[in-house]
Design a protein around this motif. Structure first.
Motif, short mmCIF file in Angstrom:
data_model
loop_
_atom_site.label_atom_id
_atom_site.label_comp_id
_atom_site.label_asym_id
_atom_site.label_seq_id
_atom_site.Cartn_x
_atom_site.Cartn_y
_atom_site.Cartn_z
N UNK A 1 5.83 -2.10 2.13
CA UNK A 1 6.35 -3.16 1.26
C UNK A 1 6.13 -4.52 1.92
N UNK A 2 5.71 -5.48 1.12
CA UNK A 2 5.57 -6.85 1.59
C UNK A 2 6.95 -7.45 1.78
N UNK A 3 7.06 -8.40 2.60
CA UNK A 3 8.35 -9.05 2.80
C UNK A 3 8.63 -10.08 1.72
N UNK A 4 9.89 -10.43 1.59
CA UNK A 4 10.32 -11.48 0.67
C UNK A 4 11.40 -12.28 1.38
N UNK A 5 11.95 -13.26 0.68
CA UNK A 5 13.02 -14.06 1.29
C UNK A 5 14.21 -13.20 1.67
N UNK A 6 14.50 -12.19 0.85
CA UNK A 6 15.69 -11.36 1.07
C UNK A 6 15.39 -10.10 1.88
N UNK A 7 14.17 -9.64 1.86
CA UNK A 7 13.80 -8.40 2.55
C UNK A 7 12.60 -8.63 3.46
N UNK A 8 12.69 -8.23 4.69
CA UNK A 8 11.51 -8.33 5.57
C UNK A 8 10.52 -7.23 5.21
N UNK A 9 9.26 -7.35 5.63
CA UNK A 9 8.30 -6.26 5.40
C UNK A 9 8.84 -4.97 6.02
N UNK A 10 8.62 -3.87 5.33
CA UNK A 10 9.09 -2.59 5.85
C UNK A 10 8.29 -1.45 5.24
N UNK A 11 8.44 -0.28 5.83
CA UNK A 11 7.81 0.94 5.32
C UNK A 11 8.89 1.87 4.80
N UNK A 12 8.58 2.48 3.66
CA UNK A 12 9.48 3.49 3.07
C UNK A 12 8.83 4.84 3.27
N UNK A 13 9.51 5.74 3.95
CA UNK A 13 8.98 7.08 4.23
C UNK A 13 9.00 7.91 2.96
N UNK A 14 7.90 8.63 2.73
CA UNK A 14 7.80 9.54 1.59
C UNK A 14 7.73 10.96 2.09
N UNK A 15 8.46 11.84 1.43
CA UNK A 15 8.40 13.26 1.77
C UNK A 15 8.00 14.05 0.53
N UNK A 16 7.92 15.35 0.64
CA UNK A 16 7.48 16.20 -0.46
C UNK A 16 8.34 16.00 -1.70
N UNK A 17 9.62 15.72 -1.53
CA UNK A 17 10.51 15.52 -2.68
C UNK A 17 10.19 14.24 -3.45
N UNK A 18 9.60 13.26 -2.81
CA UNK A 18 9.29 12.00 -3.48
C UNK A 18 7.89 11.98 -4.09
N UNK A 19 7.10 13.03 -3.85
CA UNK A 19 5.72 13.06 -4.36
C UNK A 19 5.66 12.89 -5.87
N UNK B 1 0.85 -1.20 0.00
CA UNK B 1 0.00 0.00 0.00
C UNK B 1 0.88 1.24 0.00
N UNK B 2 0.27 2.32 -0.44
CA UNK B 2 0.90 3.64 -0.37
C UNK B 2 -0.08 4.56 0.34
N UNK B 3 0.41 5.33 1.26
CA UNK B 3 -0.41 6.30 1.99
C UNK B 3 0.25 7.67 1.86
N UNK B 4 -0.51 8.66 1.50
CA UNK B 4 -0.02 10.04 1.40
C UNK B 4 -1.06 10.94 2.03
N UNK B 5 -0.68 11.72 3.03
CA UNK B 5 -1.65 12.55 3.76
C UNK B 5 -1.72 13.99 3.28
N UNK B 6 -1.06 14.29 2.17
CA UNK B 6 -1.05 15.65 1.65
C UNK B 6 0.28 16.34 1.85
N UNK B 7 1.04 15.86 2.82
CA UNK B 7 2.36 16.45 3.10
C UNK B 7 3.46 15.40 3.12
N UNK B 8 3.11 14.20 3.47
CA UNK B 8 4.08 13.12 3.54
C UNK B 8 3.35 11.80 3.64
N UNK B 9 4.11 10.72 3.68
CA UNK B 9 3.45 9.43 3.78
C UNK B 9 4.46 8.30 3.80
N UNK B 10 3.99 7.14 3.34
CA UNK B 10 4.88 5.99 3.30
C UNK B 10 4.35 4.94 2.32
N UNK B 11 5.25 4.08 1.92
CA UNK B 11 4.89 2.91 1.13
C UNK B 11 5.13 1.70 2.02
#
Length: 168
Positions: free
Chosen positions: A44-62, A32-42
């Motif tokens: 990510x589901x986990x995989x064998x190599x990467x555990x589930x995690x959130x990626x922070x989004x800021x105005x520059x990544x919009x 999922x991706x969540x954006x509240x108008x100023x920032x948010x996060x993605x």
């Protein structure tokens, strides 16, 4: 900036509370991706190599990470609105077609004929003068679809309905 929620597994994008479900491209593993108008996060589901995690989004990544979903949502919303407008135009064209107006005219005419059937029954107490007036009225109803100008508005206010004789 808009508030945005994207859930690829559900084919869902919500922009400012307006949800649309449709096919769109999303990266593998994005929950999922969540954006509240100023920032948010993605999320990510986990995989064998990467555990589930959130990626922070800021105005520059919009522009790179959020705006493409808003654009896809806007295009889908416009497509759905256009399809709805075309469907409504087709419905109105069919409703106002001559065949549909004749169908409605005949249906209303038949309803009016049925409403007077009892008046011509042998045991109904109506004198011969009134019965003849009812027969004339019913014949006028039967002749209505063949009159000049038919089907008018399909049996509505513009239709020159004959009047049932007074006192009957």
């Amino acid at each position: 900036m808009a508030r945005v929620t994207v859930v690829p597994a559900d084919r869902l994008i919500i922009v400012d509370g307006y949800a649309l479900c449709f096919e769109y491209a999303a990266p593998d593993g994005m929950h999922a991706l969540q954006w509240d108008g100023e920032g948010g996060h993605i999320e990510w589901l986990g995989s064998e190599k990467n555990p589930p995690h959130n990626e922070v989004l800021d105005a520059d990544s919009y522009a790179d990470l959020v705006a493409p979903y808003v654009k896809a949502w806007e295009e889908e919303k416009a497509r759905q609105e256009q399809a709805a407008a075309e469907a409504e135009a087709a419905r109105l064209a069919e409703y106002n077609s001559e065949a549909a107006r004749f169908e409605r005219l005949r249906a209303e005419r038949d309803r009016r004929l049925t409403a007077t059937d009892y008046l011509l029954m042998q045991d109904y107490p109506l004198d011969n003068t009134h019965k003849e007036a009812v027969r004339i009225y019913r014949q006028a109803l039967r002749d209505l679809p063949s009159q000049e100008g038919a089907p008018w508005d399909g049996g509505g206010e513009s239709t020159p309905w004959p009047d049932l004789p007074a006192g009957i």
